[in-house]
Design an enzyme around this catalytic site. Structure first.
Site, PDB file in Angstrom:
ATOM      1  N   TYR A  58      11.499   0.546  10.484  1.00 47.48           N
ATOM      2  CA  TYR A  58      11.351   0.233   9.065  1.00 47.48           C
ATOM      3  C   TYR A  58      12.686   0.460   8.363  1.00 47.48           C
ATOM      4  O   TYR A  58      13.156   1.573   8.223  1.00 47.48           O
ATOM      5  CB  TYR A  58      10.276   1.103   8.419  1.00 47.48           C
ATOM      6  CG  TYR A  58       8.892   0.950   8.997  1.00 47.48           C
ATOM      7  CD1 TYR A  58       8.520  -0.189   9.703  1.00 47.48           C
ATOM      8  CD2 TYR A  58       7.943   1.952   8.843  1.00 47.48           C
ATOM      9  CE1 TYR A  58       7.243  -0.319  10.235  1.00 47.48           C
ATOM     10  CE2 TYR A  58       6.662   1.832   9.360  1.00 47.48           C
ATOM     11  CZ  TYR A  58       6.315   0.699  10.063  1.00 47.48           C
ATOM     12  OH  TYR A  58       5.050   0.582  10.591  1.00 47.48           O
ATOM     13  N   HIS A 124       5.145   1.703  19.405  1.00 43.57           N
ATOM     14  CA  HIS A 124       4.925   0.608  18.465  1.00 43.57           C
ATOM     15  C   HIS A 124       4.453  -0.654  19.183  1.00 43.57           C
ATOM     16  O   HIS A 124       3.505  -1.309  18.746  1.00 43.57           O
ATOM     17  CB  HIS A 124       6.225   0.334  17.703  1.00 43.57           C
ATOM     18  CG  HIS A 124       6.028  -0.005  16.272  1.00 43.57           C
ATOM     19  ND1 HIS A 124       6.982   0.222  15.305  1.00 43.57           N
ATOM     20  CD2 HIS A 124       4.985  -0.560  15.612  1.00 43.57           C
ATOM     21  CE1 HIS A 124       6.540  -0.179  14.125  1.00 43.57           C
ATOM     22  NE2 HIS A 124       5.332  -0.664  14.293  1.00 43.57           N
ATOM     23  N   PRO A 219      -5.572  -0.611   5.239  1.00 38.07           N
ATOM     24  CA  PRO A 219      -6.974  -0.470   4.800  1.00 38.07           C
ATOM     25  C   PRO A 219      -7.242  -1.130   3.452  1.00 38.07           C
ATOM     26  O   PRO A 219      -8.405  -1.344   3.090  1.00 38.07           O
ATOM     27  CB  PRO A 219      -7.155   1.047   4.720  1.00 38.07           C
ATOM     28  CG  PRO A 219      -5.789   1.562   4.389  1.00 38.07           C
ATOM     29  CD  PRO A 219      -4.852   0.676   5.174  1.00 38.07           C
ATOM     30  N   LEU A 220      -6.178  -1.465   2.720  1.00 39.36           N
ATOM     31  CA  LEU A 220      -6.333  -2.160   1.438  1.00 39.36           C
ATOM     32  C   LEU A 220      -5.951  -3.640   1.560  1.00 39.36           C
ATOM     33  O   LEU A 220      -5.701  -4.313   0.557  1.00 39.36           O
ATOM     34  CB  LEU A 220      -5.485  -1.480   0.356  1.00 39.36           C
ATOM     35  CG  LEU A 220      -5.890  -0.027   0.053  1.00 39.36           C
ATOM     36  CD1 LEU A 220      -4.956   0.574  -0.987  1.00 39.36           C
ATOM     37  CD2 LEU A 220      -7.333   0.054  -0.416  1.00 39.36           C
ATOM     38  N   GLY A 221      -5.919  -4.132   2.795  1.00 38.78           N
ATOM     39  CA  GLY A 221      -5.662  -5.556   3.002  1.00 38.78           C
ATOM     40  C   GLY A 221      -4.350  -6.016   2.398  1.00 38.78           C
ATOM     41  O   GLY A 221      -4.306  -7.053   1.719  1.00 38.78           O
ATOM     42  N   GLY A 223      -2.862  -4.980  -0.046  1.00 37.23           N
ATOM     43  CA  GLY A 223      -2.953  -4.987  -1.499  1.00 37.23           C
ATOM     44  C   GLY A 223      -4.042  -5.877  -2.060  1.00 37.23           C
ATOM     45  O   GLY A 223      -4.456  -5.710  -3.218  1.00 37.23           O
ATOM     46  N   PHE A 224      -4.565  -6.813  -1.266  1.00 39.67           N
ATOM     47  CA  PHE A 224      -5.558  -7.749  -1.785  1.00 39.67           C
ATOM     48  C   PHE A 224      -6.822  -7.030  -2.229  1.00 39.67           C
ATOM     49  O   PHE A 224      -7.427  -7.378  -3.254  1.00 39.67           O
ATOM     50  CB  PHE A 224      -5.898  -8.802  -0.725  1.00 39.67           C
ATOM     51  CG  PHE A 224      -6.872  -9.845  -1.222  1.00 39.67           C
ATOM     52  CD1 PHE A 224      -6.408 -10.933  -1.952  1.00 39.67           C
ATOM     53  CD2 PHE A 224      -8.231  -9.742  -0.975  1.00 39.67           C
ATOM     54  CE1 PHE A 224      -7.301 -11.885  -2.431  1.00 39.67           C
ATOM     55  CE2 PHE A 224      -9.123 -10.688  -1.452  1.00 39.67           C
ATOM     56  CZ  PHE A 224      -8.659 -11.770  -2.183  1.00 39.67           C
TER      57      PHE A 224
END
Length: 332
Positions: A58, A124, A219-221, A223-224
Site C-alpha cells: 500500500y 497477500h 464490509p462496507l462494499g 463505501g456503497f
C-alpha cells in the site's frame, strides 16, 4: 468495545478493525491527508479499535510508515496486521513468494512499522512460481524467530467464478489445507459484506470448524453500503471504484434497493443508527470468529464504525437483510 479472538493463538482484538489502506492507496489521491490519517488511527485506538490492517504494497510502503508513526507512541494498544507477497511496479503488480524475499520483506516492514514484532503476518497472494508450502515455511520461520506472532492468508476470489458457477473461494480453501500442514493458520482475510456473501458458502464455515479467524475485508462494499455515494457522481481516475463493475452509474442505481434495506433496518434501531452500522453488525452476526475491517480516512467514520459493535440485529433484521436482492455488476 466487545473483544474477539483471532485463531488458535487467541490473539485478542476489538470487535471492529481499521483498514488503513484508503489512507494512502487505491482511493482518491486528492483526499489523502497524512496528518488527518494519523489523527484517525489515534482516534480508532482511543475507541478500542485495536486491529490496524496494512500491507507493504500500500503506497507502496507509505501506509506502513504512517501506521509506524502511531505505533512508535502506542504500540501496546494496537494489534498490527500487515502483508507480504506482492510487488508494485509502474503499471503492474506481481507476486513474490520466494523465501529469501519474505525474510527481507518482514525485516523492512518491522522497520517501517517501528516495532519488534508483527502480530499477524499475512500472505497477500501466493506466487504461482513458488510452492505455497515454501513461502509459508519461510513465514513460519519468522514466528519461530520472534518477529511474527501468527500467520494469515488473504483469500483469492476471482470474480470469474461467478460466470463459471464455481464456488468463489474453493481455491483459497485448497491453499489453506496445504499450508495448514506446514504451520497453523490463525486468520483468513476475505471480502464479506451484505452485497458480497460468497465467503459464507465454504470459507467462513471452514475457518469456524478449525478455530481460524476471519477478517472481513470491504464490509462496507467500498463505501456503497454507507448510503453516502451518489450514482453518476463519478470517481477520480486513481480510485479503484472508477474501474469496478459495481460502480458504474447504471449499477449503482440498480443496487440502491440494498442500501434502502439497510436504511429500513437502521430506522428500527433508532435515529442515530446508520446503514453502515447495520452493514457492520450483519458481518459481526456471521460468527464469533469474524471481525469486520472497514477502511476509513476520517475520525468521524471510525467513530461510526466502532458504534456498530453495540448494535444487535434481531432475527427479523437478519431475515430482511437475507432477502435483499443480490448485488449487480456490469458483468451481469
Amino acid at each position: 468495545m466487545e473483544r474477539r479472538t483471532i485463531g488458535a493463538a487467541t490473539l485478542e482484538v476489538g470487535a471492529v478493525g481499521l483498514g488503513c489502506m484508503p489512507m494512502s492507496w487505491a482511493y482518491s489521491g486528492s483526499r489523502q491527508r497524512g496528518d488527518e490519517s494519523l489523527r484517525t488511527v489515534h482516534r480508532a485506538l482511543e475507541l478500542g479499535t485495536t486491529l490496524l490492517d496494512t500491507a507493504d504494497m500500500y503506497g507502496p510502503f507509505t501506509n506502513e510508515l504512517l501506521v509506524g508513526r502511531v505505533l512508535k507512541e502506542r504500540r501496546a494498544e494496537a494489534f498490527v496486521s500487515t502483508k507480504v507477497g506482492l510487488l508494485v511496479g509502474e503499471q503492474h503488480i506481481v507476486a513474490n513468494g520466494r523465501p529469501g524475499y519474505v525474510r527481507r520483506a518482514c525485516d523492512a516492514s518491522l522497520r517501517r512499522l517501528q516495532t519488534d514484532v508483527i502480530d499477524l503476518y499475512q500472505l497477500h497472494r501466493a506466487d504461482p512460481e513458488v510452492p505455497v508450502e515454501e513461502t509459508w515455511g519461510a513465514m513460519a520461520e519468522l514466528v519461530r524467530a520472534g518477529k511474527v506472532r501468527a500467520l494469515g492468508l488473504c483469500a483469492v476470489g476471482a470474480r470469474g467464478g461467478r460466470r463459471t458457477g464455481a464456488r468463489l473461494y474453493d481455491g483459497t480453501v485448497r491453499q489453506l489445507e496445504r499450508v495448514q500442514q506446514v504451520f497453523p493458520v490463525s486468520a483468513v482475510e476475505a471480502e464479506l459484506s451484505v452485497w458480497s456473501t460468497e465467503a459464507l458458502d465454504a470459507l467462513v464455515p471452514w475457518c469456524a470448524a478449525r478455530g481460524v479467524g476471519v477478517l472481513a475485508a470491504m464490509p462496507l462494499g467500498n463505501g456503497f453500503l454507507t448510503g453516502t455515494l451518489t450514482p453518476g457522481e463519478g470517481f477520480e481516475a486513481d480510485d479503484l471504484r472508477a474501474r469496478h463493475p459495481r460502480f458504474t452509474a447504471e449499477m449503482m442505481a440498480a443496487n440502491q434497493p440494498i442500501v434502502a434495506g439497510l436504511r429500513r433496518v437502521a430506522r428500527r434501531h433508532g435515529e442515530d443508527v446508520t446503514p453502515a452500522q447495520v452493514a457492520l453488525a450483519w458481518v459481526l452476526a456471521q460468527g464469533r470468529h469474524v471481525v469486520p475491517v472497514p477502511g476509513a480516512k476520517r475520525g468521524r467514520w471510525v467513530e461510526e464504525n466502532a458504534g456498530a459493535a453495540g448494535l444487535r440485529l434481531t432475527p427479523q433484521d437478519l431475515a430482511e437483510l437475507a432477502g435483499l436482492p443480490p448485488a449487480r455488476g456490469s458483468w451481469d
